[in-house]
Each structure stands twice: as structure tokens, then as C-alpha cells.
Design an enzyme around this catalytic site. Structure first.
Site, PDB file in Angstrom:
ATOM      1  CG  ASP A   1      -2.106   0.894   1.157  1.00  0.00           C
ATOM      2  OD1 ASP A   1      -1.924   2.118   0.978  1.00  0.00           O
ATOM      3  OD2 ASP A   1      -3.234   0.381   1.266  1.00  0.00           O
TER       4      ASP A   1
ATOM      5  N   GLY B   1      -4.024   5.110   3.499  1.00  0.00           N
ATOM      6  CA  GLY B   1      -4.057   3.931   4.372  1.00  0.00           C
ATOM      7  C   GLY B   1      -4.129   4.285   5.846  1.00  0.00           C
TER       8      GLY B   1
ATOM      9  CG  ASP C   1       5.472  -8.381   5.690  1.00  0.00           C
ATOM     10  OD1 ASP C   1       6.011  -7.956   4.660  1.00  0.00           O
ATOM     11  OD2 ASP C   1       4.925  -9.504   5.750  1.00  0.00           O
TER      12      ASP C   1
ATOM     13  CB  SER D   1     -16.946  -1.960  -9.222  1.00  0.00           C
ATOM     14  OG  SER D   1     -18.010  -1.048  -9.102  1.00  0.00           O
TER      15      SER D   1
ATOM     16  CE1 TYR E   1     -13.125   2.174  -8.423  1.00  0.00           C
ATOM     17  CE2 TYR E   1     -15.329   1.738  -9.290  1.00  0.00           C
ATOM     18  CZ  TYR E   1     -14.339   1.513  -8.350  1.00  0.00           C
ATOM     19  OH  TYR E   1     -14.565   0.606  -7.327  1.00  0.00           O
TER      20      TYR E   1
ATOM     21  CG  ASN F   1     -24.418   0.635  -3.745  1.00  0.00           C
ATOM     22  OD1 ASN F   1     -25.482   0.203  -4.149  1.00  0.00           O
ATOM     23  ND2 ASN F   1     -23.616   1.327  -4.520  1.00  0.00           N
TER      24      ASN F   1
ATOM     25  CB  VAL G   1     -26.589   9.111   0.172  1.00  0.00           C
ATOM     26  CG1 VAL G   1     -26.404   7.612   0.228  1.00  0.00           C
ATOM     27  CG2 VAL G   1     -28.065   9.436   0.353  1.00  0.00           C
TER      28      VAL G   1
ATOM     29  NE  ARG H   1     -32.568  18.109  -7.598  1.00  0.00           N
ATOM     30  CZ  ARG H   1     -31.549  17.696  -8.337  1.00  0.00           C
ATOM     31  NH1 ARG H   1     -31.556  17.876  -9.636  1.00  0.00           N
ATOM     32  NH2 ARG H   1     -30.515  17.092  -7.784  1.00  0.00           N
TER      33      ARG H   1
END
Length: 309
Positions: A34, A39, A54, A122, A146, A175, A190, A271
Site C-alpha cells: 500500500d 491507508g 508486514d 465493481s 474507474y 454498495n 448519502v 425535481r
């Protein structure tokens, strides 16, 4: 016998913080890879104190660093990524990290002969679904850098499977939410916006009629799915990880109001809103991983409210 070792890119992040303890319980060593820009260093230090974890503080864009860190690893989990909203703001960085990073990890895993690679894909690879629930064989229509990089990741895994025999599973997360998530996270903004208003005595404000929906899946359920995918007998396919329930924004507001325990009604801001709905078909997860979600949205949101006090 040598201890199985998991290379875990993005291993200092939110989902990883719930996944690594399960890996340790199951007898794995974990090598977190990382760059630590986002992180959680305190979490990593706590895990490192077990002597079984590690940290390699490096970036997935550097292929040599990935190759070196993959040495001696028997399994790999690839989570390092740039988020959806950031990918729209800066497509260059998104393509650099998500596409080059994916390729570096997959190529290294194939070169080192890991037994299984689990990729965080995803639900956004589907784009706006034509029907619910969304099934793995539905048409893919990724709309942002993405989402495009996640689909491309799945295709690259297929390439390394065919050419080098890499064994993989791509988990299409819906989600994700839960304790420890950064509040600016795309899908939880949200939740946090509604909670802030409810706590200060103001009703949540919903655009349109609140018909937009998401399939909220708790991070503990996600973590179990990742470990199941690492150990599953079947491989080389994408798998939806969600609950199969689409929770509308109007329902979410009600659930959060009940969880906080106040008496109020959400307000609607009339709307035109593009209504997008999401719900996962999770039959493949049941069949291939033996996995089911265990945390209901009501239970998960109530826990989130309790822990955020």
C-alpha cells in the site's frame, strides 16, 4: 509446511481492515502492499504486532516493486484503486493506477504462480442496468474511467488465465458500507449526509421521490466473501457480492430516522432525477462461494448509528 502468504494490495484500507483479521484466524500471513496515501497506519501497526502481517510501502504503478513483494506469496488480493468520483476528476491518475496497477499485480501473480488471485471489481461495470436483479452475464456498460478499468481488469485476468494458467475470481462489489469507512466515500456520502441532518434535528432532504436505489452490502459480509473467494474450488469468473435487495433513498431515510430514534419525516425536493436502481443477483455467490449476506440493511445501519455516537 510453509505458511500460506497473501499479497494484499490496498491492504491498509477500509475493506481490508475487516478482511485481514479473518485471514489471520485462518492461518495466513499477510503482506500489505500500500502506498499509505489514504491507508490507516494505526490499523496496520496493530496488525503487524501479531507478527503475521508486514507492510511494503509502495505503489502498484511500479512493476518492479510489485514483482519483488509478490515473491514467496501463495495468494493475492488486489484492492488498490482510485475511486469513482476521483476518476472523473482526474482520468489520467485513474488510468495510471487502476489499469497499470491491475496489470502489474496480475502479471506478477501469474509469474510467481500464486494459487488464487481475488480482484475487487465493481457493480459499476454494468452501467445503468436494463433489468433487476443484475446478473453476471448481463451486458456491461461501464461509464467512467474507474468502471472501465474494473471491466478491463476482468478481461486482463482472462488473458493471464489463458496464457499463464492464473486462477482468479473477480468480486463485483455493490454498495459497501460499515464501520470505519471514510465519510467522503462515494456510496456512503448519502448515509452520512442524512445522519448529520437527522442528528441536528433537521429532516433529510431527498431529490425527486427518492426512488433511486442501491444494494447496500455490509463490509463484514464483503470480507467473508473475499476469504471464501480465496479458498473456493471454482474459479475464473466474476461474482456479484450484494444483498439482492434494492433499498431506495426514501427507504434509507426511514431506516436511519428509526435507527437514531427520532420522530420526523424526510422532506422531498421535487425535481427531475435520473432514477438509477441497483440490486444484485447473488445466486452465483451462493453456488460458487457458499456465501450469503448475514447483515440486513436495518441491522447494519443501526450499528453504524450506534458506533458513530
Amino acid at each position: 509446511m510453509s505458511v500460506p502468504t497473501v499479497f494484499f494490495s490496498g491492504g491498509a484500507g477500509f475493506i481490508a481492515s475487516h478482511t485481514i483479521p479473518i485471514l489471520l484466524e485462518r492461518g495466513y500471513r499477510v503482506r500489505i502492499f500500500d502506498n499509505m496515501l489514504r491507508g490507516d497506519r494505526a490499523m496496520v501497526e496493530e496488525l503487524a504486532a501479531t507478527g503475521m502481517v508486514d507492510l511494503v510501502e509502495q505503489d502498484v504503478r511500479y512493476g518492479g516493486a510489485v514483482q519483488n513483494a509478490m515473491k514467496g506469496c501463495t495468494h493475492a488480493i488486489h484492492f488498490a484503486t482510485v475511486s469513482i468520483n476521483k476518476s472523473i476528476a482526474d482520468p489520467y491518475e485513474s488510468i495510471d493506477i487502476n489499469v497499470t496497477g491491475n496489470h502489474n499485480v496480475f502479471a506478477a501473480a501469474a509469474d510467481h504462480g500464486v494459487k488464487r488471485l481475488v480482484f475487487a471489481s465493481s457493480a459499476s461495470v454494468y452501467g445503468d442496468p436494463e433489468k433487476l436483479p443484475m446478473h453476471e452475464d448481463d451486458r456491461l456498460d461501464p461509464l467512467t474511467p474507474y468502471c472501465i478499468s474494473k471491466r478491463m481488469g476482468e478481461d486482463l485476468l482472462g488473458f493471464y488465465q489463458r496464457t499463464k494458467g492464473l486462477s482468479w475470481l473477480a468480486l463485483r462489489f455493490f454498495n459497501v458500507y460499515g464501520e470505519g469507512q471514510k465519510i467522503e466515500a462515494y456510496y456512503t456520502s448519502v448515509i452520512n449526509t442524512f445522519l448529520r441532518r437527522i442528528r441536528t434535528g433537521e429532516p433529510p432532504v431527498i431529490d425527486g421521490r427518492g426512488e433511486q436505489s442501491m444494494d447496500f452490502v455490509h463490509v463484514r459480509d464483503i470480507a467473508r466473501a473475499v476469504v471464501s473467494a480465496l479458498e473456493s474450488e471454482r474459479d475464473n469468473m466474476p461474482i456479484n457480492i450484494g444483498t439482492g435487495i434494492d433499498t431506495s433513498i426514501a427507504q434509507l431515510a426511514k431506516i436511519l430516522i428509526a435507527a437514531v430514534g427520532v420522530d420526523m419525516e424526510a422532506q422531498f425536493n421535487p425535481r427531475d432525477v435520473l432514477v438509477s436502481r441497483r440490486a444484485a443477483d447473488i445466486n452465483r455467490a451462493r453456488e460458487v462461494l457458499g456465501w450469503e449476506p448475514a447483515v440486513s440493511v436495518e441491522q447494519g445501519m443501526a450499528e453504524l448509528v450506534r458506533n458513530a455516537r
